[in-house]
Design a protein around this motif. Structure first.
Motif, PDB file in Angstrom:
ATOM      1  N   ASN A  13      -1.558  -0.985  -3.686  1.00  0.00           N
ATOM      2  CA  ASN A  13      -0.735  -1.427  -2.560  1.00  0.00           C
ATOM      3  C   ASN A  13       0.221  -0.351  -2.065  1.00  0.00           C
ATOM      4  O   ASN A  13       0.585  -0.320  -0.887  1.00  0.00           O
ATOM      5  CB  ASN A  13       0.115  -2.645  -2.966  1.00  0.00           C
ATOM      6  N   GLN A  14       0.671   0.510  -2.971  1.00  0.00           N
ATOM      7  CA  GLN A  14       1.720   1.481  -2.626  1.00  0.00           C
ATOM      8  C   GLN A  14       1.601   2.698  -3.528  1.00  0.00           C
ATOM      9  O   GLN A  14       0.770   2.752  -4.428  1.00  0.00           O
ATOM     10  CB  GLN A  14       3.097   0.828  -2.803  1.00  0.00           C
ATOM     11  N   ARG A  18      -2.070   3.777  -3.275  1.00  0.00           N
ATOM     12  CA  ARG A  18      -2.257   3.723  -1.814  1.00  0.00           C
ATOM     13  C   ARG A  18      -2.713   5.085  -1.289  1.00  0.00           C
ATOM     14  O   ARG A  18      -3.617   5.164  -0.442  1.00  0.00           O
ATOM     15  CB  ARG A  18      -0.938   3.290  -1.178  1.00  0.00           C
ATOM     16  N   THR A  37      -7.205  -2.699  -4.198  1.00  0.00           N
ATOM     17  CA  THR A  37      -6.909  -3.897  -4.973  1.00  0.00           C
ATOM     18  C   THR A  37      -5.460  -3.949  -5.432  1.00  0.00           C
ATOM     19  O   THR A  37      -4.809  -2.927  -5.621  1.00  0.00           O
ATOM     20  CB  THR A  37      -7.820  -4.017  -6.218  1.00  0.00           C
ATOM     21  N   GLY A  38      -4.983  -5.171  -5.589  1.00  0.00           N
ATOM     22  CA  GLY A  38      -3.634  -5.427  -6.072  1.00  0.00           C
ATOM     23  C   GLY A  38      -3.482  -6.916  -6.323  1.00  0.00           C
ATOM     24  O   GLY A  38      -4.397  -7.708  -6.052  1.00  0.00           O
ATOM     25  N   SER A  40      -1.025  -9.109  -5.075  1.00  0.00           N
ATOM     26  CA  SER A  40      -0.511  -9.943  -3.996  1.00  0.00           C
ATOM     27  C   SER A  40      -1.479  -9.963  -2.818  1.00  0.00           C
ATOM     28  O   SER A  40      -1.808  -8.909  -2.259  1.00  0.00           O
ATOM     29  CB  SER A  40       0.860  -9.419  -3.527  1.00  0.00           C
ATOM     30  N   ARG A  43       0.196  -8.378   0.317  1.00  0.00           N
ATOM     31  CA  ARG A  43       0.349  -6.922   0.245  1.00  0.00           C
ATOM     32  C   ARG A  43      -0.993  -6.204   0.300  1.00  0.00           C
ATOM     33  O   ARG A  43      -1.125  -5.151   0.929  1.00  0.00           O
ATOM     34  CB  ARG A  43       1.105  -6.546  -1.035  1.00  0.00           C
ATOM     35  N   VAL A  44      -1.987  -6.787  -0.356  1.00  0.00           N
ATOM     36  CA  VAL A  44      -3.322  -6.195  -0.314  1.00  0.00           C
ATOM     37  C   VAL A  44      -3.861  -6.211   1.111  1.00  0.00           C
ATOM     38  O   VAL A  44      -4.383  -5.202   1.615  1.00  0.00           O
ATOM     39  CB  VAL A  44      -4.271  -6.948  -1.273  1.00  0.00           C
ATOM     40  N   ASP A  46      -2.192  -6.445   3.964  1.00  0.00           N
ATOM     41  CA  ASP A  46      -1.414  -5.562   4.833  1.00  0.00           C
ATOM     42  C   ASP A  46      -1.778  -4.101   4.594  1.00  0.00           C
ATOM     43  O   ASP A  46      -1.980  -3.330   5.541  1.00  0.00           O
ATOM     44  CB  ASP A  46       0.086  -5.756   4.588  1.00  0.00           C
ATOM     45  N   ALA A  47      -1.870  -3.710   3.314  1.00  0.00           N
ATOM     46  CA  ALA A  47      -2.162  -2.312   3.000  1.00  0.00           C
ATOM     47  C   ALA A  47      -3.559  -1.921   3.468  1.00  0.00           C
ATOM     48  O   ALA A  47      -3.754  -0.841   4.042  1.00  0.00           O
ATOM     49  CB  ALA A  47      -2.012  -2.066   1.495  1.00  0.00           C
ATOM     50  N   GLY A  63      -9.595  -5.114   1.354  1.00  0.00           N
ATOM     51  CA  GLY A  63      -8.719  -5.516   0.265  1.00  0.00           C
ATOM     52  C   GLY A  63      -9.396  -6.507  -0.665  1.00  0.00           C
ATOM     53  O   GLY A  63     -10.204  -7.322  -0.227  1.00  0.00           O
TER      54      GLY A  63
END
Length: 295
Positions: A13-14, A18, A37-38, A40, A43-44, A46-47, A63
């Motif tokens: 995600n970050q 990311r 992958t993540g 949330s 967040r996944v 959005d990213a 995602g």
């Protein structure tokens, strides 16, 4: 050769994860797919959308929600990728539990071990069998992952160990923390040292089983040290960030390994930092007061 390639990054995600997704999406091709992958869903989503819209992105980016502490979910994802795509070409295990200096290491031990170690074991077990010939399976560790950073009394638990033996050692460490016997057995208070050593040992264990056929196929399994990276997870641990890399800078050396035309046999199964293998037996146990100075 497959018409398209599949890549997957955990903890994406970050930060470094990311940046790895962004780099993969820029270097791969239009028919390729990068899975971000993540834990949330928001967040996944959005990213993945943001990376897909970057001007340098060429590959498709999607995602996938994945809690790496759910080992069954890891297995299902690997099997789903195998069923839909026939296998995976790049897997980068990057998830890490964020821990602040003021927090009790012992109190956070279960979460830290689950994210860094139990998940690593599950990713190696689930994605190793679906890694296509010529693929890359990399685990993000750190320079603290060399055996010499542990008390010599503990070396036999990890040196030349099988994956099952590494798993047993990690659970023994966890149990010792719960029973407050860890320090007398030689385990450091700081979770990052045994955790990283165990990650590297797990990679070495899987690589030892596959070395001949992987090298013949141009496949690389390794752990990687990205160096000091300026991220929200690592920033609280350092007083001087003047030498830190941005996530994009740190991702570059890892991506160079991914896209190298040939696999260097001296890097296979090893802990790799900036294109060179760190000797497994090097290092000294860090003093508690020095723990924030080691990237």
């Amino acid at each position: 050769m497959n018409d398209s390639h599949i890549a997957l990054v955990t903890g994406a995600n970050q930060g470094l994860g990311r940046a790895l997704v962004e780099g993969l999406a820029a270097r791969m091709h239009q028919n390729d797919l990068v899975l971000l992958t993540g834990r949330s869903h928001r967040r996944v989503a959005d990213a993945a959308r943001e990376v897909a819209l970057l001007p340098g992105t060429r590959a498709r980016v999607e995602g996938r929600v994945l809690d790496v502490t759910d080992t069954d979910a890891i297995a299902r994802l690997a099997e789903g990728i195998r069923a839909r795509h026939g296998g995976v070409d790049v897997v980068i295990s990057n998830a890490v539990a964020r821990l602040l200096p003021a927090e009790s290491q012992a109190a956070r031990a279960d979460e830290f071990i689950d994210v860094s170690n139990t998940a690593t074991h599950a990713i190696l077990r689930s994605f190793g069998p679906v890694l296509r010939p010529g693929g890359r399976l990399l685990v993000v560790a750190s320079s603290l992952g060399t055996l010499g950073h542990l008390d010599p009394r503990l070396h036999h638990l990890f040196d030349g160990a099988s994956l099952e033996q590494v798993e047993y050692a990690v659970e023994s460490w966890r149990s010792a923390i719960h029973h407050k016997t860890a320090q007398e057995a030689g385990w450091p208070v700081w979770l990052n040292v045994p955790s990283k050593v165990a990650q590297v040992a797990a990679v070495r264990a899987l690589a030892a089983e596959r070395r001949a056929r992987d090298l013949a196929a141009g496949t690389l399994i390794a752990s990687v040290c990205p160096g000091m990276v300026d991220t929200a997870t690592s920033r609280p641990w350092f007083s001087d960030y003047s030498g830190a890399q941005s996530p994009a800078q740190a991702a570059a050396a890892v991506l160079d390994l991914v896209f190298a035309e040939h696999v260097d046999p001296t890097l296979y199964g090893e802990l790799v930092r900036f294109g060179k293998a760190l000797p497994w037996h090097d290092g000294t146990p860090p003093l508690e007061q020095d723990r924030m100075l080691t990237p």
